[in-house]
Design an enzyme around this catalytic site. Structure first.
Site, PDB file in Angstrom:
ATOM      1  N   SER A 148       0.847  -1.190   0.000  1.00 28.33           N
ATOM      2  CA  SER A 148       0.000   0.000   0.000  1.00 28.33           C
ATOM      3  C   SER A 148       0.881   1.236   0.000  1.00 28.33           C
ATOM      4  O   SER A 148       2.070   1.171   0.357  1.00 28.33           O
ATOM      5  CB  SER A 148      -0.897   0.011   1.250  1.00 28.33           C
ATOM      6  OG  SER A 148      -1.513   1.259   1.447  1.00 28.33           O
ATOM      7  N   TYR A 161      -3.163  -0.455  10.363  1.00 32.95           N
ATOM      8  CA  TYR A 161      -3.124  -0.807   8.938  1.00 32.95           C
ATOM      9  C   TYR A 161      -1.755  -0.472   8.356  1.00 32.95           C
ATOM     10  O   TYR A 161      -1.158  -1.272   7.624  1.00 32.95           O
ATOM     11  CB  TYR A 161      -4.223  -0.059   8.195  1.00 32.95           C
ATOM     12  CG  TYR A 161      -4.253  -0.307   6.698  1.00 32.95           C
ATOM     13  CD1 TYR A 161      -4.945  -1.387   6.178  1.00 32.95           C
ATOM     14  CD2 TYR A 161      -3.604   0.551   5.814  1.00 32.95           C
ATOM     15  CE1 TYR A 161      -4.985  -1.627   4.811  1.00 32.95           C
ATOM     16  CE2 TYR A 161      -3.641   0.334   4.445  1.00 32.95           C
ATOM     17  CZ  TYR A 161      -4.332  -0.750   3.949  1.00 32.95           C
ATOM     18  OH  TYR A 161      -4.363  -0.982   2.597  1.00 32.95           O
TER      19      TYR A 161
END
Length: 257
Positions: A148, A161
Site C-alpha cells: 500500500s 493498517y
C-alpha cells in the site's frame, strides 16, 4: 532473446489471487487472464466468488474458484496442496486479501488490531509458504504481494493498517532473500488511493477527495485497471531479475511533498 510480446505472455501459467471476488483482486485476476494465465479466484463468500467467476466467463475466460479463509493456516495449506495434487501447479500467487479499520490509535479496538494482523500480514505468510513449497520443487514461481501507499506513509486513524503494510514490504524482501535461489521471484505492488470498496468511505467524502486531488500529482483517484500492468510485469519473464522490490503505483503521491 524473446520478443517483447513473448516476455509479457503468461500463457501456460496458473495464477491464484486471494481476495479476488471484487476490487483490486478481481481487476488483477481479469488482467492476468487477459495476459494468458489461467486464474483461480479466492474468497470466503462462495456466492460472491461464483458471481466474479461468472463475470470472467462472460468475457471468454475460464476461471477456477478456490474458497478458503486466508487467515486460517491449515485451511490455506489444505486448499493449495489439494489443488496442486488434483489439478496441477499454481505458478503465480498474488496475495491481495486485505481489510481496513479506521479509529484513533488511542481508542483502536484490540480485536480489530488482531484482525488486521491476521488478514493483512499473516495471510501473506500462510499462502506464501504453502505455495512456495511447491514452487521450490519445480524451480520456478512468481509471488506478488499487495502492499500500500501506507507501506511508506501514514495518516491519522489507520496506524495498525500502516504497520501491517510495512510488514508486507519486509516479508516480501524476506521471501526474495530465502527463495530467489530456488528460482522464485517475490515482489510487491504498493497501490496509492484507488476507488475500491475498501475505500468507499473516503471516496464518498468530498473533503477527503478534495485533499487527495491536491496531494496527488496526478490529481485524481487511481482506477483499479491501472494496477494490471505492474502485476503482469512482475508475473512475467520480463521481471526475471526483479526480486524483493516494492513497486509503487500511486500517481506520484510518494514522490511529492
Amino acid at each position: 532473446m524473446p520478443g517483447t510480446s513473448t516476455l509479457f505472455d503468461l500463457s501456460g501459467r496458473r495464477a491464484l489471487i486471494t481476495g479476488s471476488s471484487q476490487g483490486i483482486g478481481f481487476a488483477l485476476a481479469r488482467g492476468l487472464a487477459g495476459a494468458g494465465a489461467e486464474v483461480v479466484l479466492n474468497g470466503r463468500d462462495v456466492g460472491r466468488l461464483e458471481a466474479a467467476a461468472d463475470a470472467l466467463r462472460e468475457e471468454g475466460h475460464a476461471p477456477l474458484t478456490l474458497p478458503f479463509d486466508v487467515t486460517d493456516h491449515e485451511a490455506v495449506r489444505d486448499a493449495i496442496d489439494g489443488m496442486e495434487q488434483a489439478t496441477g501447479a499454481i505458478d503465480i500467487l498474488v496475495n491481495n486479501a486485505g481489510m481496513q479499520h479506521r479509529a484513533p490509535l488511542e481508542d483502536f479496538p484490540p480485536d480489530r488490531f488482531e484482525a488486521l494482523l491476521q488478514t493483512n500480514i499473516a495471510s501473506v505468510y500462510h499462502a506464501g509458504q504453502a505455495a512456495a513449497r511447491h514452487m521450490i520443487g519445480r524451480g520456478r514461481g512468481w509471488i506478488v504481494n499487495i502492499a500500500s501507499v501506507q507501506t511508506a506513509l501514514a495518516r491519522p486513524g489507520i496506524a495498525p493498517y500502516t504497520a501491517t503494510k510495512g510488514a508486507v514490504a519486509n516479508l516480501t524482501k524476506g521471501m526474495a532473500t530465502d527463495w530467489a535461489r530456488h528460482g522464485l521471484t517475490c515482489n510487491a505492488i504498493a497501490p496509492g488511493y484507488f476507488d475500491t470498496p475498501l475505500n468507499a468511505a473516503l471516496v464518498n467524502d468530498p473533503e477527503f477527495c478534495g485533499w487527495l486531488e491536491k496531494r496527488t500529482p496526478a490529481g485524481r483517484w487511481g482506477r483499479v485497471e491501472e494496477l494490471v500492468g505492474a502485476c503482469v510485469f512482475l508475473c512475467s519473464d520480463a521481471a526475471s531479475f526483479v526480486n524483493g522490490q516494492v513497486l509503487f503505483v500511486d500517481g506520484g503521491i510518494t514522490a511529492s511533498l
